[in-house]
Design an enzyme around this catalytic site. Structure first.
Site, PDB file in Angstrom:
ATOM      1  N   GLU A  60       0.367  -3.778 -24.056  1.00 43.07           N
ATOM      2  CA  GLU A  60      -0.968  -3.188 -24.250  1.00 43.07           C
ATOM      3  C   GLU A  60      -1.519  -2.543 -22.997  1.00 43.07           C
ATOM      4  O   GLU A  60      -2.113  -1.460 -23.042  1.00 43.07           O
ATOM      5  CB  GLU A  60      -1.940  -4.257 -24.767  1.00 43.07           C
ATOM      6  CG  GLU A  60      -1.748  -4.651 -26.223  1.00 43.07           C
ATOM      7  CD  GLU A  60      -0.636  -5.650 -26.436  1.00 43.07           C
ATOM      8  OE1 GLU A  60      -0.338  -5.975 -27.602  1.00 43.07           O
ATOM      9  OE2 GLU A  60      -0.059  -6.120 -25.416  1.00 43.07           O
ATOM     10  N   HIS A 129      -6.352 -15.619 -32.184  1.00 48.27           N
ATOM     11  CA  HIS A 129      -6.311 -14.375 -32.943  1.00 48.27           C
ATOM     12  C   HIS A 129      -7.565 -14.191 -33.790  1.00 48.27           C
ATOM     13  O   HIS A 129      -7.529 -13.504 -34.807  1.00 48.27           O
ATOM     14  CB  HIS A 129      -5.075 -14.340 -33.840  1.00 48.27           C
ATOM     15  CG  HIS A 129      -3.785 -14.375 -33.086  1.00 48.27           C
ATOM     16  ND1 HIS A 129      -3.255 -15.544 -32.608  1.00 48.27           N
ATOM     17  CD2 HIS A 129      -2.933 -13.388 -32.715  1.00 48.27           C
ATOM     18  CE1 HIS A 129      -2.121 -15.274 -31.976  1.00 48.27           C
ATOM     19  NE2 HIS A 129      -1.907 -13.977 -32.025  1.00 48.27           N
TER      20      HIS A 129
END
Length: 327
Positions: A60, A129
């Site tokens: 990322e 998450h």
């Protein structure tokens, strides 16, 4: 107008903007051959090719940084995070590069980049998450933070974000992708301006400000309370930075009460900002304290029953509204 899903609205927005402007490209993990973790990008690789729909490694920070550099050269990248939880790996690129480059370069470099992906909790994906990152990214000047609650807003706001010359954090409710809503035909090219809230339901007894997943639940609660003689005015900010304080304050001056409902922790963030602004600028109009209904202040559990207890839901929202009315 036609009815399509939130997912399809986002897909249309990206496809239309890539067709309109050859400088727009999409980059992220599995956006191409796999067609996106949530299938938002399906069909785009076939239509635009691998030079404009770019699959990346699981890195990322790397591909976010490449996106910032590309934006500095005049391209218009759309950077997809598989979920916003993974953006923490790239937060240096978002906060220290994208958000600050215009000021630090004395206006020499614009950063027309959109960082987008699913936000907040899904179902049983664990605490790592399940972050709702609203409070994190609204804290930084230099970023727009957009959070559409409906399919129509998702399309109109994403098209506006892609055309804007500033970095945009675009948050998509992870549980909203399959929800349907009315969206204008593609020929209408509807753009939704940042900083303009929408009054989703007019009322006279209490102003409820909400966005993301809780939005639909708030409308359900408002309908139930109407049967009890309670009239809720529901406001969806649509963008959290900039925030349309004016619409919220005018509503509170009419209803004399305010409840803020959001799906992240209660400490800090845009919910607290709204409470602060209302109590400072509409204090003389308030008949009760400004209240919030939020997720509980704990990491998200994995167990379904505990997760349901943590996430702000119908009962918590209804009881908070009733408390604002001293009921």
């Amino acid at each position: 107008m036609r009815e399509i899903t939130y997912r399809d609205a986002l897909n249309e927005a990206i496809a239309e903007e890539m067709t309109r402007d050859p400088n727009v490209f999409l980059m992220g993990e599995e956006v191409g051959y796999y067609q996106g973790a949530y299938k938002v990008t399906r069909g785009l690789l076939e239509k635009f090719g691998a030079e404009r729909v770019i699959d990346t490694p699981i890195a990322e920070s790397g591909f976010a940084g490449v996106g910032v550099g590309a934006a500095m050269t005049g391209l218009r990248p759309i950077i997809e995070f598989m979920t916003w939880n993974f953006s923490f790996v790239a937060i240096d690129q978002i906060v220290n590069s994208a958000a600050k480059m215009l000021q630090m370069s004395a206006g020499q470099f614009k950063i027309p980049i959109v960082f987008r992906g699913p936000n907040a909790s899904a179902r049983q994906v664990g605490s790592q998450h399940s972050h709702s990152v609203d409070a994190i990214y609204t804290n930084f000047p230099g970023l727009y933070v957009v959070y559409p609650s409906t399919a129509r807003d998702a399309k109109g706001l994403l098209k506006m974000a892609i055309r804007d010359d500033n970095p945009v954090v675009f948050l998509e409710g992870e549980t909203l992708y399959s929800q349907k809503g009315e969206v204008p035909d593609a020929s209408e090219d509807e753009l939704i301006e940042f900083g303009k809230a929408r009054i989703a339901r007019e009322g006279k007894d209490v102003t409820v400000v909400t966005w993301g997943r809780p939005y639909a639940t708030v409308l359900e609660v408002a309908k139930e309370l109407e049967a009890e003689g309670i009239s809720c005015e529901v406001i969806d900010p649509r963008t959290l930075r900039p925030l349309d304080h004016g619409t919220i304050l005018e509503s509170v001056k009419k209803t004399n009460r305010c409840v803020v409902v959001h799906e992240h922790w209660p400490y800090g963030g845009p919910g607290a900002e709204i409470v602060d602004r209302v109590q400072r600028e509409a204090f003389d109009h308030l008949d009760s304290p400004v209240l919030r209904a939020t997720n509980l202040d704990v990491p998200m559990p994995y167990a379904a029953g505990l997760e349901n207890d943590v996430i702000v839901g119908k009962d918590r929202i209804k009881q908070t509204i009733l408390k604002s009315l001293y009921r």
